[in-house]
Design a protein around this motif. Structure first.
Motif, PDB file in Angstrom:
ATOM      1  N   SER A 104       2.948  -2.382   2.283  1.00 45.79           N
ATOM      2  CA  SER A 104       2.093  -3.400   1.957  1.00 45.79           C
ATOM      3  C   SER A 104       1.417  -4.350   3.122  1.00 45.79           C
ATOM      4  CB  SER A 104       3.044  -4.312   0.954  1.00 45.79           C
ATOM      5  OG  SER A 104       3.697  -3.541  -0.041  1.00 45.79           O
ATOM      6  N   GLU A 105       2.188  -4.630   4.145  1.00 44.88           N
ATOM      7  CA  GLU A 105       1.351  -5.430   5.308  1.00 44.88           C
ATOM      8  C   GLU A 105       0.153  -4.791   5.833  1.00 44.88           C
ATOM      9  OE1 GLU A 105       4.177  -6.350   8.210  1.00 44.88           O
ATOM     10  OE2 GLU A 105       4.952  -8.033   7.043  1.00 44.88           O
ATOM     11  N   TYR A 106       0.333  -3.482   5.907  1.00 44.37           N
ATOM     12  CA  TYR A 106      -0.838  -2.386   6.458  1.00 44.37           C
ATOM     13  C   TYR A 106      -2.026  -2.742   5.335  1.00 44.37           C
ATOM     14  CZ  TYR A 106      -4.329   1.042   6.450  1.00 44.37           C
ATOM     15  OH  TYR A 106      -5.574   1.862   6.366  1.00 44.37           O
ATOM     16  N   LEU A 107      -1.891  -2.504   4.108  1.00 40.96           N
ATOM     17  CA  LEU A 107      -2.849  -2.457   3.102  1.00 40.96           C
ATOM     18  C   LEU A 107      -3.269  -3.909   2.810  1.00 40.96           C
ATOM     19  CD1 LEU A 107      -0.970  -0.197   0.521  1.00 40.96           C
ATOM     20  CD2 LEU A 107      -3.114   0.294   1.541  1.00 40.96           C
ATOM     21  N   GLU A 108      -2.689  -4.954   3.128  1.00 40.48           N
ATOM     22  CA  GLU A 108      -3.120  -6.078   2.994  1.00 40.48           C
ATOM     23  C   GLU A 108      -4.323  -6.644   3.632  1.00 40.48           C
ATOM     24  OE1 GLU A 108      -1.321 -10.709   2.090  1.00 40.48           O
ATOM     25  OE2 GLU A 108      -0.234  -9.419   3.221  1.00 40.48           O
ATOM     26  N   THR A 109      -3.763  -6.127   5.045  1.00 49.17           N
ATOM     27  CA  THR A 109      -4.658  -6.592   6.244  1.00 49.17           C
ATOM     28  C   THR A 109      -6.072  -5.651   5.900  1.00 49.17           C
ATOM     29  OG1 THR A 109      -2.912  -6.883   7.709  1.00 49.17           O
ATOM     30  CG2 THR A 109      -4.944  -6.040   8.819  1.00 49.17           C
TER      31      THR A 109
END
Length: 458
Positions: A313-318
C-alpha cells in the motif's frame, strides 16, 4: 501542524535531462514528421509517452539482478518468478515473454481464429491489433459512464453487463474464444474495474462457458482503487485483493514493464493445462524456451521483487498520489481531463481543450505536439490515430473520446516536474483559440499506424 505526505523512497541515482529551446523543438518535431515516437529521448525534457518500462527499479531489484541465473533451461530465476506468480495470482502454469504484446501473441495464437469476436472493456492498441491481425473483431463493452469525462463514476473501467450478455447471446459459443478484461482500463483513462463487476463478468462467462482472461499490466493499481473506493475492502491488504480478483480469471497476460516495475518482460499465466501445452509451442517459436521466454534470468529476478513491492500500500499510495497531484492542478486550471483521476496517467480531453479543431485533423495529436513545442514534454495520442482504420471499410475510426495521455513513470520524476507539465498545459490552454488546425497523414502502416505514422501540418 499536520505532517505532510512524502514519497516512501529516497533517490540513489540521477540522470541529467536537457532543457531544449523552442527553436530546437520546432526543428526536431518537423524532422520527426510530427510523430512523437520518432523523437530521440535526448530531445525530450520530461517524457510521459508511456509508463511502460520507464520506471526506476529499487535497490532490492538491482540486488536481485546480480544473482540472476542465465541458464538456458531450468534457471532458478524462472522458478523464483513461477513461485511468485502462483503465490500472488494463483496460477499453476506460467510462461515468461519479452513484454505484454508477446503474451497476447502467444495466447491468441492458441485461442483466436478468423471470424471470432472478443468482447471486453476498451481493448488497448496491441490487444486489438493482435485480434484484428487474425481477422477477428474486438467488441468494446465498457460502461457508458467512461465516455463522459465529467462523470465521477468511480469504476469507469467496468464492463456493461447487459451489453456483454447481448454479445454472448448473439454469437455462437465457438465464435467467442474468450473475454478480455483490462485492469486498470488504459483506454478509458487508467480507470479501475470494481470487484463487483469482475464477479458479474465471471458469472456471465461461466453461464456461457467462455474463458475470462485479465490484461494485467496495472493490476496492483486496480487493487488499490478497489481498496480505496469499494465498500468492504478498506481493511483488506492489496495482496488479498489481488488474490480475490484473480480467483475469477482463467488466465492472464501481463506486461511487467508496468506493475512489474521492470524495464523489459512479461508473463502469460493460466490454470488450464491444455492451453499451456499449446502455448508452449508458440512460446518456443516466438519467444524462447519455456523457462526463459523473452526474459533474461536477471530480469525475472527483478520482476519477482517488483511484484512484491508493487502490491504494498505504501508504494501504491506514493505512486498514485503523484498522478493525482498533477491531475488536481489541471482541474484547478480549468483544463478538461478524464474524471475521476485514474492510476497511471492523466488523460486530457482534447475535444474539449480544442473544440474548434476538427477530429479529422487529429485533435489529440495536435495537443500532444503543442505540449512538446511549449515545454519539451512528450505525451501520446489516444484517439483517432490510435483507433486506426476499420479493417472492412478502410475508413478512419473516430472514437468517442480523444485523449492526450500523460503517462507518469514509476519512481522517476518529482512533483517539480509535474509542476512543469501543468504550467505547459496551462500556457497552451490560455492561448487555445490561436491553434486553428491540426495535421494530415502523409504515411501510415496498415495496422497500429500510430507508432510509425508520418504527418504534415494541415
Amino acid at each position: 501542524m499536520k505532517i505532510p505526505f512524502a514519497e516512501n523512497y529516497k533517490i540513489k541515482m540521477v540522470e541529467p535531462i536537457y532543457r531544449s529551446t523552442r527553436e530546437e523543438r520546432e526543428k526536431w518535431i518537423r524532422e520527426a514528421r510530427y510523430n512523437l515516437f520518432n523523437l530521440k529521448s535526448s530531445q525530450v525534457y520530461i517524457d510521459l509517452l508511456t509508463d511502460s518500462g520507464t520506471g526506476a527499479m529499487s535497490d532490492r531489484q538491482w540486488g536481485a539482478m546480480m544473482t540472476g541465473d542465465e541458464s538456458y533451461a531450468g534457471s532458478s530465476s524462472f522458478f523464483n518468478l513461477k513461485e511468485k506468480v502462483k503465490d500472488l495470482f494463483g496460477f499453476e502454469y506460467m510462461l515468461p515473454v519479452h513484454q505484454g504484446r508477446a503474451a497476447e501473441n502467444v495466447l491468441f495464437s492458441v485461442l483466436v481464429k478468423e471470424g471470432d469476436v472478443v468482447p471486453g472493456n476498451s481493448h488497448f492498441d496491441t490487444t486489438k491489433g493482435h485480434i484484428e491481425f487474425r481477422k477477428a473483431k474486438a467488441l468494446d463493452c465498457t460502461v457508458s459512464q467512461a465516455f463522459d469525462t465529467e462523470n465521477d463514476f468511480p469504476f469507469k473501467g467496468n464492463v456493461d453487463i447487459n451489453q456483454l450478455k447481448l454479445v454472448l447471446e448473439t454469437y455462437p459459443r465457438e465464435q467467442v474464444p474468450l473475454i478480455v478484461l483490462t485492469i486498470t482500463c488504459n483506454s478509458s483513462g487508467g480507470q479501475p474495474v470494481s470487484m463487483e463487476n469482475i464477479r458479474k463478468v465471471k458469472e456471465l462467462a461461466d453461464i456461457y462457458d467462455v474463458p475470462l482472461v485479465f490484461d494485467s499490466a496495472r493490476f496492483a493499481e486496480n487493487a488499490w482503487f478497489i481498496q480505496q473506493r469499494e465498500k468492504g475492502y478498506q481493511e483488506k491488504t492489496i495482496k488479498e485483493i489481488v488474490r480475490e480478483m484473480y480467483s475469477c480469471a482463467d488466465g492472464m497476460t501481463m506486461s511487467s514493464k508496468k506493475d512489474g516495475i521492470v524495464n523489459m518482460g512479461g508473463i502469460l499465466a493460466m490454470n488450464r493445462a491444455e492451453w499451456y501445452e499449446k502455448a508452449t509451442v508458440f512460446n518456443i517459436m516466438y519467444e524462447g524456451f519455456v523457462t526463459y521466454g523473452g526474459m533474461a534470468g536477471r530480469d525475472m529476478n527483478a520482476m519477482s521483487v517488483g511484484l512484491d513491492e508493487v502490491t504494498e500500500s505504501e508504494y501504491l499510495e506514493t505512486r498514485i498520489k503523484q498522478v493525482h497531484y498533477l491531475g488536481e492542478q489541471l482541474i484547478d486550471y480549468g483544463i478538461p481531463i478524464q474524471k475521476p483521476i485514474g492510476g497511471h496517467a492523466i488523460f486530457v480531453d482534447a475535444k474539449r481543450f480544442f473544440p474548434h479543431v476538427p477530429v479529422e485533423e487529429f485533435v489529440a495529436q495536435t495537443l500532444a505536439i503543442e505540449l512538446y513545442l511549449e515545454a519539451g514534454i512528450r505525451g501520446v495520442e489516444i484517439g483517432t490515430l490510435l483507433a486506426d482504420r476499420d479493417p472492412a471499410t478502410h475508413l478512419n475510426r473516430y472514437p468517442t473520446l480523444e485523449f492526450l495521455r500523460l503517462a507518469i513513470p514509476r519512481r522517476t520524476y518529482t512533483n517539480n516536474h509535474m509542476d512543469v507539465v501543468a504550467a505547459g498545459l496551462k500556457n497552451i490552454f490560455d492561448r487555445r483559440d490561436q491553434v486553428k488546425h491540426g495535421y494530415t497523414i502523409e504515411y501510415e502502416a496498415p495496422i497500429m499506424r500510430h507508432f510509425t505514422v508520418g504527418l504534415k501540418k494541415f
